[in-house]
Write a protein that holds these residues in place. Structure first.
Motif, short mmCIF file in Angstrom:
data_model
loop_
_atom_site.label_atom_id
_atom_site.label_comp_id
_atom_site.label_asym_id
_atom_site.label_seq_id
_atom_site.Cartn_x
_atom_site.Cartn_y
_atom_site.Cartn_z
N LEU A 175 3.94 1.98 -13.01
CA LEU A 175 4.34 0.94 -12.07
C LEU A 175 5.56 1.32 -11.25
O LEU A 175 5.91 0.62 -10.32
N TYR A 176 6.21 2.43 -11.60
CA TYR A 176 7.48 2.75 -10.96
C TYR A 176 7.41 2.77 -9.43
O TYR A 176 8.19 2.09 -8.77
N PRO A 177 6.49 3.54 -8.84
CA PRO A 177 6.44 3.54 -7.37
C PRO A 177 6.09 2.18 -6.80
O PRO A 177 6.59 1.80 -5.74
N LEU A 178 5.27 1.44 -7.56
CA LEU A 178 4.92 0.09 -7.13
C LEU A 178 6.15 -0.80 -7.09
O LEU A 178 6.36 -1.58 -6.15
N MET A 179 7.03 -0.63 -8.09
CA MET A 179 8.24 -1.44 -8.13
C MET A 179 9.17 -1.08 -6.98
O MET A 179 9.78 -1.95 -6.37
N THR A 212 0.83 -1.20 0.00
CA THR A 212 0.00 0.00 0.00
C THR A 212 0.87 1.26 0.00
O THR A 212 0.38 2.34 0.27
N GLY A 213 2.16 1.09 -0.29
CA GLY A 213 3.04 2.24 -0.45
C GLY A 213 3.47 2.88 0.85
O GLY A 213 3.90 4.02 0.87
N ARG A 214 3.34 2.13 1.94
CA ARG A 214 3.71 2.70 3.23
C ARG A 214 5.04 2.14 3.72
O ARG A 214 5.53 1.14 3.22
#
Ligand SMILES: [Zn+2]
Length: 129
Positions: A99-103, A14-16
């Protein structure tokens, strides 16, 4: 352990921050903060080649996911070759951008899932046991 593997995965996806669960990891879409703004955990490894290498693998995978179906469509003559090429280029760029931040999150997730004791929250806890 203070932070279990499941927690690390859930937070990262969740990007945390896996350490404190705050949204403190990202400086902006393409860049991590040097330290988490919530807990000061360092996010940039000295050997940043680790992160860089893994995001490159992500890129390659993302491009393959776009290119292969387009090749199939071109071969089956569903779309013309140049249409396929343009969709391929635009699709790859869009996908990798999105997708970059997800990666980045995945890299952090896989790292701390493998080495949960590297989390500051967990290394403090291990002193007590
Ligand atoms: Zn944090």
């Amino acid at each position: 352990m203070q932070v279990e593997r499941g927690e690390i995965i859930a937070r990262s996806l969740t990007g945390r921050c896996p350490n404190c669960g705050a949204f403190g990891m990202f400086k902006h879409w393409f860049r991590l903060n040097k330290h988490c703004t919530g807990c000061e955990m360092p996010l940039e490894k000295e050997d940043s080649g680790f992160y860089f290498g893994t995001t490159s693998i992500g890129y390659v995978l993302a491009i393959i996911v776009v290119i292969i179906p387009i090749c199939v469509l071109v071969v089956k003559e569903v779309v013309g070759m140049w249409t396929g090429v343009i969709i391929g280029i635009v699709g790859s760029v869009l996908l990798t951008t999105l997708l970059y931040p997800l990666m980045l999150s995945w890299v952090i997730m896989s790292y701390y899932t493998m080495f949960p004791n590297e989390l500051p929250a967990n290394s403090e806890a291990s002193d007590e046991t």
